[in-house]
Every structure is written in C-alpha cells, then in structure tokens.
Enzyme design. Structure first.
Site, short mmCIF file in Angstrom:
data_model
loop_
_atom_site.label_atom_id
_atom_site.label_comp_id
_atom_site.label_asym_id
_atom_site.label_seq_id
_atom_site.Cartn_x
_atom_site.Cartn_y
_atom_site.Cartn_z
N ALA A 1 -2.69 0.64 6.05
CA ALA A 1 -4.06 0.61 6.55
C ALA A 1 -4.19 1.42 7.83
O ALA A 1 -5.17 2.15 8.03
CB ALA A 1 -4.50 -0.83 6.79
N GLY B 1 -12.53 -8.04 10.39
CA GLY B 1 -12.06 -7.22 9.28
C GLY B 1 -13.01 -7.12 8.11
O GLY B 1 -12.94 -6.17 7.32
N ASN C 1 3.18 1.51 17.78
CA ASN C 1 3.87 0.75 16.74
C ASN C 1 5.21 0.28 17.29
O ASN C 1 5.85 1.00 18.06
CB ASN C 1 4.09 1.60 15.48
CG ASN C 1 4.50 0.75 14.29
OD1 ASN C 1 3.72 -0.06 13.80
ND2 ASN C 1 5.72 0.92 13.82
N ARG C 2 5.60 -0.93 16.90
CA ARG C 2 6.87 -1.46 17.41
C ARG C 2 8.04 -0.56 17.02
O ARG C 2 8.99 -0.40 17.78
CB ARG C 2 7.09 -2.89 16.90
CG ARG C 2 6.19 -3.91 17.59
CD ARG C 2 6.41 -5.29 17.04
NE ARG C 2 6.05 -5.39 15.63
CZ ARG C 2 6.17 -6.49 14.90
NH1 ARG C 2 6.64 -7.60 15.46
NH2 ARG C 2 5.82 -6.50 13.63
N THR C 3 7.98 0.03 15.83
CA THR C 3 8.97 1.03 15.43
C THR C 3 8.38 2.39 15.77
O THR C 3 7.52 2.92 15.06
CB THR C 3 9.27 0.93 13.92
OG1 THR C 3 9.69 -0.40 13.62
CG2 THR C 3 10.37 1.92 13.53
N LYS D 1 0.80 -1.23 0.00
CA LYS D 1 0.00 0.00 0.00
C LYS D 1 0.83 1.28 0.00
O LYS D 1 0.43 2.28 -0.58
CB LYS D 1 -0.96 0.00 1.19
CG LYS D 1 -2.05 -1.05 1.09
CD LYS D 1 -2.98 -1.01 2.26
CE LYS D 1 -4.05 -2.07 2.14
NZ LYS D 1 -5.02 -2.03 3.25
N ALA E 1 1.25 1.28 12.18
CA ALA E 1 1.47 2.57 11.55
C ALA E 1 1.80 2.38 10.06
O ALA E 1 2.46 3.21 9.46
CB ALA E 1 2.60 3.33 12.25
N GLY E 2 1.33 1.26 9.50
CA GLY E 2 1.51 1.01 8.08
C GLY E 2 0.40 1.65 7.26
O GLY E 2 -0.30 2.56 7.72
#
Length: 267
Positions: free
Chosen positions: A138, A246, A158-160, A73, A135-136
C-alpha cells in the site's frame, strides 16, 4: 442482498487476518446499486497457502476475480500471468481479474483510491510536503500517487531502511525530478503524515511515528480500516491535527475495482 443462484458471479478478498476487512460490505452495496448479479466474500488465506489459493482461482469458472490486501499485495505478482505496468512499477497489486481462459491479471488501485479520498476530504496535495511511514504494497502505491498528485516533497520512513531506499529509487525512475527523501520516525514539519504500515491494527502495536512531534496544522492519515480510529489517529486528534481514516481510500476504489473486474452494468 438479492438471492444467490447458480448464475451469480463470485468475487473474493484475500487477506490474513480477515476479520477487519470492510470490502465485502462496500462492494456488495455497490453491486446492489448497479443491479448486478454478483457477490463478494472474504477468503482467509495465510501466506504459506497463497500460491495454492491463487492457483485454485484459475479453475473457478464463475469467478470474476479477487481483491488483495495485507499481507499478500506484493507476493501475488509472481503468481499472476500478467501484471499491469503501474502494478509492476509499484511492486504490488490489490486486485486480480480472472479472464475466461483462467488467466489472472493483477493491478494496483490503492494509491489512486487514497489520493481520491484526500481530495474528496478537501485537501489539495499540490505543493504540500508529505511524510509516508511504510514501504510495503500500500505504501508503494501511495508514494507513487502522492508524487503524481504534485506534492512538493515526499519523505519515506521504514524500519527496514533498504525498503525505503528501494521505493525512493523506483519513484525516481518514473519521476526523475521528484523530491523524494528518506526520513526517521519524526513527522514534524510535514503538511501530510500518512501511516501505510499495519501498525495500529492489533492491540498493543507500537505507534508508527513519534506522535509527540505532531502539531495541529498537520493532516494525519491512515490506510487501516479497522479500527476506524487507530491509536495514531487518537493521538493526532488529541493534538489538534486533522485526522483522515482509512475508509475513504476503500470507498474511492470500489467502483474502480468493479470496473477492472468487468463489472459496470446490470447483468
């Protein structure tokens, strides 16, 4: 499905992996309802082949466009000729229209679809405190749409951490008065808990949040389509939470995606 001929308009969905996608079934049902001579099929494209695959779309004259899902995405933005303002701000797209000239136009509908699914399920988001894991692509779309829907606050984990900080900054650039915070794996105290990560798609995935901190008054929501009940939703259900899978996010997007691709009437 009606007979496919040389007149049939073709659409695809780009994903890796591809086996979990539900878009072909839902979109083809919608096309049949419209009486439209078209078909949507799955295209399995690995990240290293994405640029070549997208370039190839330009030369397919009977292609209306493609749907885009994980993990492509964000990467598709740089490969298209035009990106709508909303997709540009979010930093991701989930639908690409191919115009007659071969130009590719990218847009994002995930957030609108996700919020629409919650509203149809009976959740009024105004004044709610929301927690977003991820935090990608979607997650970005959903974060913007939750704020637009009037949540009292949005906490992003978010992990990052830098990606969560980036999402917060971009939301505030468009909604400077929004209450956007950075969080941890702890989802306690929020009205709505959203998993917008891929965690839960594969057996053995880690849980995206600390499920021991979930409480019965919370809504726990997924973006993952398959499995229909992820480990997170199973844990949430066991703790008395209201669970939201979903599938409604996709269902609310199908007509919007078709319209963006130029499909809204029999042909």
């Amino acid at each position: 499905m009606k007979e496919i001929t040389g007149y049939t308009k073709v659409m695809g969905i780009l994903a890796d992996p591809i086996e979990h996608v539900k878009t072909p079934q839902r979109m083809n049902e919608h096309l049949a309802t419209l009486g439209y001579d078209g078909v949507l099929v799955p295209f399995h494209v690995r990240p290293q082949n994405l640029a070549a695959a997208v370039q190839g779309l330009r030369g397919i004259e009977n292609l209306a466009g493609v749907i885009v899902t994980m993990p492509h995405k964000s990467a598709v933005l740089a490969l298209c000729d035009e990106v709508t303002p909303v997709a540009q701000k979010i930093g991701a797209a989930n639908v690409i229209r191919r115009e007659a000239s071969g130009r590719l136009v990218a847009h994002m509908l995930d957030g609108e679809g996700f919020v629409g699914g919650l509203i149809e399920a009976g959740l009024d988001l105004k004044g709610r405190h929301a927690y977003l894991a991820g935090a990608g692509g979607a997650a970005n779309a959903i974060g913007f749409s939750l704020v637009q829907a009037g949540v009292a606050s949005l906490t992003v984990y978010n992990r990052t951490a830098s990606r969560a900080e980036d999402l917060k900054a971009r939301i505030l650039s468009l909604h400077p008065h929004a209450d956007v915070r950075l969080g941890t794996r702890d989802p306690a105290g929020f009205d709505v808990v959203v998993n917008a990560t891929p965690l839960g798609m594969k057996p053995g995935d880690a849980l995206p949040v600390d499920v021991a901190r979930l409480t019965p008054e919370q809504w726990v929501c997924e973006v993952i389509m398959q499995p229909a009940e992820t480990p997170l939703l199973a844990e949430a259900r066991a703790r008395g939470c209201t669970v939201h899978p979903g599938a409604p996010m996709l269902a609310c997007q199908i007509a919007l995606m078709a319209r963006f691709l130029g499909i809204d009437a029999a042909r």
